[in-house]
Design a protein around this motif. Sequence first.
Motif, mmCIF file in Angstrom:
data_model
loop_
_atom_site.group_PDB
_atom_site.id
_atom_site.type_symbol
_atom_site.label_atom_id
_atom_site.label_comp_id
_atom_site.label_asym_id
_atom_site.label_seq_id
_atom_site.Cartn_x
_atom_site.Cartn_y
_atom_site.Cartn_z
ATOM 1 N N ALA A 156 15.914 100.070 41.192
ATOM 2 C CA ALA A 156 17.351 100.361 41.230
ATOM 3 C C ALA A 156 18.165 99.122 41.586
ATOM 4 O O ALA A 156 19.270 98.912 41.071
ATOM 5 C CB ALA A 156 17.625 101.483 42.232
ATOM 6 N N GLU A 157 17.624 98.283 42.464
ATOM 7 C CA GLU A 157 18.347 97.070 42.863
ATOM 8 C C GLU A 157 18.500 96.113 41.688
ATOM 9 O O GLU A 157 19.567 95.522 41.481
ATOM 10 C CB GLU A 157 17.608 96.394 44.012
ATOM 11 C CG GLU A 157 18.332 95.170 44.562
ATOM 12 C CD GLU A 157 17.612 94.558 45.742
ATOM 13 O OE1 GLU A 157 18.008 93.456 46.164
ATOM 14 O OE2 GLU A 157 16.644 95.192 46.247
ATOM 15 N N ALA A 158 17.414 95.976 40.900
ATOM 16 C CA ALA A 158 17.495 95.109 39.718
ATOM 17 C C ALA A 158 18.487 95.669 38.707
ATOM 18 O O ALA A 158 19.269 94.920 38.104
ATOM 19 C CB ALA A 158 16.112 94.967 39.084
ATOM 20 N N THR A 159 18.469 96.990 38.525
ATOM 21 C CA THR A 159 19.406 97.613 37.588
ATOM 22 C C THR A 159 20.840 97.368 38.018
ATOM 23 O O THR A 159 21.703 97.042 37.196
ATOM 24 C CB THR A 159 19.135 99.122 37.494
ATOM 25 O OG1 THR A 159 17.795 99.339 37.047
ATOM 26 C CG2 THR A 159 20.098 99.789 36.524
ATOM 27 N N GLU A 160 21.111 97.512 39.301
ATOM 28 C CA GLU A 160 22.465 97.292 39.803
ATOM 29 C C GLU A 160 22.902 95.852 39.576
ATOM 30 O O GLU A 160 24.070 95.582 39.249
ATOM 31 C CB GLU A 160 22.527 97.643 41.289
ATOM 32 C CG GLU A 160 23.937 97.625 41.866
ATOM 33 C CD GLU A 160 24.843 98.650 41.211
ATOM 34 O OE1 GLU A 160 26.047 98.370 41.094
ATOM 35 O OE2 GLU A 160 24.343 99.722 40.808
ATOM 36 N N GLY A 161 21.969 94.920 39.716
ATOM 37 C CA GLY A 161 22.309 93.527 39.461
ATOM 38 C C GLY A 161 22.675 93.281 38.009
ATOM 39 O O GLY A 161 23.642 92.556 37.706
ATOM 40 N N PHE A 162 21.935 93.893 37.090
ATOM 41 C CA PHE A 162 22.258 93.737 35.671
ATOM 42 C C PHE A 162 23.579 94.409 35.337
ATOM 43 O O PHE A 162 24.362 93.886 34.528
ATOM 44 C CB PHE A 162 21.134 94.317 34.810
ATOM 45 C CG PHE A 162 19.920 93.441 34.717
ATOM 46 C CD1 PHE A 162 19.952 92.254 34.001
ATOM 47 C CD2 PHE A 162 18.742 93.793 35.350
ATOM 48 C CE1 PHE A 162 18.835 91.440 33.921
ATOM 49 C CE2 PHE A 162 17.616 92.981 35.280
ATOM 50 C CZ PHE A 162 17.673 91.801 34.560
ATOM 51 N N LEU A 163 23.858 95.573 35.936
ATOM 52 C CA LEU A 163 25.144 96.240 35.704
ATOM 53 C C LEU A 163 26.297 95.369 36.191
ATOM 54 O O LEU A 163 27.354 95.300 35.556
ATOM 55 C CB LEU A 163 25.158 97.595 36.405
ATOM 56 C CG LEU A 163 24.286 98.694 35.790
ATOM 57 C CD1 LEU A 163 24.272 99.926 36.691
ATOM 58 C CD2 LEU A 163 24.773 99.055 34.395
ATOM 59 N N THR A 164 26.094 94.698 37.310
ATOM 60 C CA THR A 164 27.127 93.795 37.828
ATOM 61 C C THR A 164 27.373 92.640 36.867
ATOM 62 O O THR A 164 28.528 92.260 36.613
ATOM 63 C CB THR A 164 26.710 93.265 39.211
ATOM 64 O OG1 THR A 164 26.509 94.359 40.107
ATOM 65 C CG2 THR A 164 27.770 92.328 39.775
ATOM 66 N N ASN A 165 26.296 92.090 36.320
ATOM 67 C CA ASN A 165 26.447 90.983 35.368
ATOM 68 C C ASN A 165 27.165 91.442 34.103
ATOM 69 O O ASN A 165 27.992 90.715 33.541
ATOM 70 C CB ASN A 165 25.073 90.419 35.007
ATOM 71 C CG ASN A 165 24.412 89.721 36.177
ATOM 72 O OD1 ASN A 165 25.087 89.273 37.102
ATOM 73 N ND2 ASN A 165 23.091 89.616 36.156
ATOM 74 N N LEU A 166 26.853 92.648 33.639
ATOM 75 C CA LEU A 166 27.535 93.172 32.455
ATOM 76 C C LEU A 166 29.013 93.410 32.742
ATOM 77 O O LEU A 166 29.873 93.142 31.893
ATOM 78 C CB LEU A 166 26.853 94.468 32.001
ATOM 79 C CG LEU A 166 25.452 94.313 31.384
ATOM 80 C CD1 LEU A 166 24.798 95.679 31.196
ATOM 81 C CD2 LEU A 166 25.526 93.584 30.047
ATOM 82 N N ALA A 167 29.304 93.920 33.950
ATOM 83 C CA ALA A 167 30.702 94.126 34.320
ATOM 84 C C ALA A 167 31.443 92.798 34.388
ATOM 85 O O ALA A 167 32.629 92.709 34.036
ATOM 86 C CB ALA A 167 30.782 94.863 35.658
ATOM 87 N N ALA A 168 30.753 91.753 34.837
ATOM 88 C CA ALA A 168 31.381 90.430 34.904
ATOM 89 C C ALA A 168 31.746 89.926 33.514
ATOM 90 O O ALA A 168 32.746 89.228 33.335
ATOM 91 C CB ALA A 168 30.449 89.449 35.604
ATOM 92 N N CYS A 169 30.916 90.260 32.527
ATOM 93 C CA CYS A 169 31.236 89.862 31.145
ATOM 94 C C CYS A 169 32.541 90.489 30.680
ATOM 95 O O CYS A 169 33.287 89.896 29.895
ATOM 96 C CB CYS A 169 30.104 90.275 30.206
ATOM 97 S SG CYS A 169 28.543 89.407 30.476
ATOM 98 N N LEU A 170 32.822 91.705 31.163
ATOM 99 C CA LEU A 170 34.048 92.411 30.784
ATOM 100 C C LEU A 170 35.240 92.012 31.637
ATOM 101 O O LEU A 170 36.354 92.467 31.387
ATOM 102 C CB LEU A 170 33.823 93.921 30.891
ATOM 103 C CG LEU A 170 32.752 94.512 29.971
ATOM 104 C CD1 LEU A 170 32.471 95.960 30.351
ATOM 105 C CD2 LEU A 170 33.180 94.416 28.513
ATOM 106 N N GLY A 171 34.980 91.188 32.666
ATOM 107 C CA GLY A 171 36.065 90.794 33.554
ATOM 108 C C GLY A 171 36.510 91.901 34.476
ATOM 109 O O GLY A 171 37.651 91.909 34.964
ATOM 110 N N GLU A 172 35.617 92.883 34.713
ATOM 111 C CA GLU A 172 35.976 94.017 35.558
ATOM 112 C C GLU A 172 35.771 93.672 37.029
ATOM 113 O O GLU A 172 34.989 92.796 37.376
ATOM 114 C CB GLU A 172 35.127 95.241 35.203
ATOM 115 C CG GLU A 172 35.362 95.749 33.787
ATOM 116 C CD GLU A 172 34.481 96.943 33.478
ATOM 117 O OE1 GLU A 172 33.617 97.264 34.310
ATOM 118 O OE2 GLU A 172 34.662 97.531 32.399
#
Length: 747
Positions: free
Chosen positions: A112-128
């Motif tokens: 779950a921790e790794a998944t959350e890290g990838f979700l954060t990186n994807l959100a950063a791509c969107l500028g969220e």
Amino acid sequence: MASMNSIRDTFFEECEELLEALAEGLQLMEADEHDAETVNAVFRAVHSIKGGAGAFALNALVAFAHRFETVLDALRSDKIELTPEVMHTLLRSADHLADQVESAREEREVDAEATEGFLTNLAACLGEVEAPPAPGAAGDEDPCFGFDAVTLDFDPIDLPPPDTFATEAPAEGETEYKITFHPMAGLYANGHDPALIFATLADLGRLHVTLDVGGLPSWDAFDPAGSYLGWTLHLRSSEPETVLHEAFEFVEGLCALEIGPAPARMDAPDTPPAVEAAPEPMPGNLADDPVAPAASESLTEAGPLDAAPLAAPPALLSGTKGRREQRPSDDEGGSGGPKPTLRVDLERVDRLINAVGELIINQAMIEQSILDLSLPTDAEVITHVEDYRLLARDIQEAVMAIRAQPVKPLFQRMSRIVREAAEATGKMARLVTLGEATEVDKTVIERLADPLTHMIRNAVDHGLEGREARLAAGKDPEGTIRLQAAHRSGSVIITVRDDGAGLNRARIREKAVGKSLVSSDAELTDGEIDNLLFLPGFSTAEKISNLSGRGVGLDVVKNAVTALGGRVAITSQPGEGTEFIISLPLTLAVMDGMVISVAGQTMVIPIASVIETIRPGPGDLHHMGTSEKLLSIRGRFLPMIDVAQCLGFPQRDSDEPPLLLLVETESQTQCALIVDAVHDQRQVVIKGLESNYGSIPGVSAATVLGDGQIALILDSEALTSNRMLNGHVPIRSFAPPPGAPSGAAHV
């Protein structure tokens, strides 16, 4: 339950195809060789995985795929730019998506921790911003509900003018279909978005969409979790009706659906104003809404699909079983439809291959029986036996082709290994692949994955220099790993080459002496020093890391390749890099061999390794020391190896010039094998010995000849290696002294 398990297994098999298409598209994007269709193909691959996962309530997979496709949707709509940082995030997110699919398949929890890290990186791509949105300004508060108002940005779906669609007739070869689509509440709960299905249909031709709002209830009876909207779609396309059904495959049972030909001439439909897309979900933690709808895709009028091949990977239809758009080639008869495929259980294919092997043995036995009858050469039965032999070979080649698969999926997996190894070592590295279409037996591909992974990691960890060292050497700070496959002389050759500093032979020798693997006064050539890397437990790492230093070295690679009947060699140039060459048989079932006699025993040697047969004259043979013999041929001396002696048979006593087989090993070294006689050249069925007898030096397998006799299949590479290990002269070519005779009578 059994039926559901079967459907689930089919879904994960399709996920493998979708992940391959995803990796292929991302590879083109990374190399800046993509177009808009490439991004669309990548998006649809992720969306199809999400759609299937929703059908099986794999909520974690659905949530991650949803955020992944949201970034891809923003990329293809030019809302974000494909920067190196975004590209890196997409590649690593694809790796994690593959991990999530595998975890779901094995019914285990993903990190779950790794998944959350990838979700954060994807959100950063969107500028969220991951935190909740700030409250609105004064006056923005909604007096009815007391919530802070938030402005949502979304793009309306751009529909073609209804009068244009109604007045234009279908083009030649097009069929007009009418589709009635009414989603149920479960469709949205599983994460599906009708807009994306409509976009898939728009890719198939010209689409007209009409919204049906007749099912909307009164405000008092409205259920937020309900589904009240429906759509009527008219599609003009050259695709068959079955392709339209594939677009709705993942939502079957979750909607009311009717698809059929439209009337020959459609009156202008009653069309309400353009339908607007559902708004994009508010920025926030997606884990709180794992089945939120995906970003909408614009529905624009699309022309007929171009029949020319695309530079990008074939697009995947939303909700299909990994279907790729294919256009008929000349050899497919130009039928206009995709090339049909059929999934067959591997066990059935193996049984068929075994039956074909027995057929070849039976053919050889019949042929031997006919020869024993000493019939005239023009006898009719001999002609029939020859036809039987040719037919058996054709069947064998066809069956082998069933098991043959391109190495492309294996090579795509290595891209991930390079990325992970580069991150672990802090280096910059990229993978370049060549010959991805080279086909190899499926078993060979499966068993090659682990040794190839080890070699790729070794190339990044030990082969490539760090950024500063590469800049100091005048090299690109990003190292290159080149992975290539090709067919050569009945074998498949796989090379792994890096552009690093090359092998430090002084350090290798020092380590080998320190581990008592060689004596300190041993005289070793560069090639012999390089081969020390394949000794068990050898490692040059100074400290233990996640990648190296634990004594599990290249001997694991060599053992794995040898178990496949292959060979691995190594070459290196200081400052230029190191190259590993793996040679493997195309198949593990049948081979072309030369039947020979050694010490009264009938044996077989693979014909791919034999260059020529030689009957030398007395002047062509030379002695070195007390026991070594050399063959003088074409201006050089080659070592002669007595096969009988290597296998433990009595040494040949005759003074007559021996019969020699000039062979070439995978290390590009030539030598002459001493045999008694050469009888025939034929196709033989390979029968493994390791399960019953273990590994036999110099022998790779066995076969059954036409007369029922069992013959051992020799391993020329192992014979030369055994010679070196037993303390004989190293296998290398010697330059002849001036005036030395050179010549041989060739058989």
